[in-house]
Scaffold this active site. Structure first.
Site, short mmCIF file in Angstrom:
data_model
loop_
_atom_site.label_atom_id
_atom_site.label_comp_id
_atom_site.label_asym_id
_atom_site.label_seq_id
_atom_site.Cartn_x
_atom_site.Cartn_y
_atom_site.Cartn_z
N HIS A 102 6.10 3.71 10.15
CA HIS A 102 7.48 4.01 9.73
C HIS A 102 8.31 4.50 10.92
O HIS A 102 9.47 4.10 11.09
CB HIS A 102 7.47 5.08 8.64
CG HIS A 102 6.90 4.62 7.34
ND1 HIS A 102 7.30 3.44 6.72
CD2 HIS A 102 5.97 5.18 6.51
CE1 HIS A 102 6.64 3.30 5.57
NE2 HIS A 102 5.83 4.34 5.43
N HIS A 116 -0.17 5.30 9.35
CA HIS A 116 0.83 4.81 8.39
C HIS A 116 2.21 5.37 8.73
O HIS A 116 3.21 4.62 8.78
CB HIS A 116 0.42 5.25 6.98
CG HIS A 116 1.35 4.81 5.90
ND1 HIS A 116 1.17 3.63 5.22
CD2 HIS A 116 2.47 5.37 5.39
CE1 HIS A 116 2.14 3.48 4.33
NE2 HIS A 116 2.95 4.53 4.42
N GLU A 117 2.28 6.67 8.96
CA GLU A 117 3.55 7.30 9.30
C GLU A 117 4.07 6.82 10.66
O GLU A 117 5.28 6.70 10.88
CB GLU A 117 3.41 8.82 9.29
CG GLU A 117 3.08 9.40 7.93
CD GLU A 117 4.12 9.07 6.87
OE1 GLU A 117 5.32 8.98 7.22
OE2 GLU A 117 3.75 8.89 5.70
#
Length: 354
Positions: free
Chosen positions: A25, A21-22
């Protein structure tokens, strides 16, 4: 494998999904020219650090996810490369990228699980068991497209949706001869039938078509399965809102670790355990993607909501919500989410020791 191994696997699954998920980003921020001060895999004390360009890359000792610290994410910054100084579409892409990566991860896992599939059962009726009362109402060749208004994504949805509504009659949407037909109040009763091998079973008396697996069908079923996971999140939230489910039915990380452990231990072999845990990991990945896009403070969806509100505010009154106020809302939302997580975790631990 031992219980400890399954617990370790479950923890790593969570860690990898949060790190992915990170990473979403991070990649989106880099693509949009946003300064990333630090990108970390894992949490806690750093065991490895290396700075490359403007970014400090770190590996931390606890395998519980990671973080992507962007310039101007939580406070004002005069740096042109700060997140706060980017345009609407760049911010939207960065905020949504984490959820997209989780969804993509879930989709890839599902597809990998289906690579070895030889055939798929489809929701197309092939024949009827002897004595099935649905013969005449339904016909061989009918494709069940929806049950009680819910779309059939994969074959297993047929049983799931019939069980979801405990009534004896259901509204069916079928495709017959290429045309969609609505059938209202169809009586669907589970009875004892005999299959083609002479074995007794309890079901609806419908035999469904099996099609040979191809690359295209594997990809199509994988996409449909991922979409089905999204629908499961929506149904779960709908049940919470309507009172069909309560807080006691919610599971947090401890509860999910317990489920993964139970699934692994109840599998007949190591290979079956790997497949079953991978399937759960795909479901969790898609769940994380959907939940993160909910318009709640501290979540990516909450940030997107403020982004849209600010864009509308600039159009109407030429002013935006002060970043300080937005930060306060996200901090308060984060605190509430942590309290809810603690309550759910306590509940999960209580269930284990009951």
């Amino acid at each position: 494998m031992s219980t400890f191994v399954y617990i370790l696997v479950a923890v790593l699954v969570f860690g990898v999904l949060i790190a992915v998920h990170e990473l979403g980003h991070f990649l989106a921020a880099k693509a949009c020219g946003v300064r990333v001060n630090e990108f970390s895999i894992g949490m806690g004390p750093a065991i490895f650090k290396k700075k490359k360009g403007d970014t400090l890359y770190s590996l931390r000792c606890l395998p519980f996810g990671g973080f992507c610290a962007m310039e101007g994410e939580d406070e004002a910054s005069t740096d042109p490369a700060a997140l706060e100084n980017q345009g609407f579409w760049a911010k939207l892409l960065i905020f949504a990228a984490g959820a997209f990566m989780n969804f993509l991860t879930g989709l890839i896992i599902i597809f990998c699980l289906y690579v070895g599939a030889k055939a798929f059962t489809t929701p197309v009726i092939n024949s009827f068991a002897d004595g099935c009362p649905l013969q005449g109402v339904l016909q061989a060749g009918d494709e069940i497209a929806a049950i009680d208004g819910e779309k059939i994504y994969v074959f297993s949805d047929v049983t799931m949706l019939l069980n979801l509504n405990q009534g004896e009659s259901h509204d069916l949407t079928i495709i017959r001869g290429g045309e969609k037909t609505e059938l209202s109040g169809v009586a669907m009763e589970r009875r004892e039938y005999t299959d083609q091998s002479g074995n007794q079973y309890k079901g609806y008396g419908l035999n469904f078509t099996v099609e040979k697996a191809t690359f295209g069908s594997r990809l199509r079923v994988s996409l449909a399965n991922a979409a089905d996971f999204v629908r499961m999140v929506r149904l779960s939230l709908q049940m919470l809102v309507t009172g069909q489910a309560g807080v006691k039915d919610i599971s947090g990380p401890v509860g999910i670790v317990s489920v993964i452990t139970d699934v692994g231990q109840s599998s007949g072999s190591t290979s079956a355990a790997v497949r079953n845990i991978a399937y759960l990991a795909a479901m969790i990945a898609v769940n994380l993607a959907v939940m993160n896009l909910l318009p709640l403070p501290a979540l990516d969806g909450g940030k997107i909501l403020f982004l849209v509100i600010n864009a509308l505010s600039m159009l109407v009154i030429r002013k935006r919500i002060p970043q300080k106020f937005e930060s306060y809302v996200h901090v308060a939302g984060f605190a509430l989410l942590m309290l809810l997580m603690l309550a759910v975790t306590f509940q999960d631990v209580w269930k284990i020791f009951q």
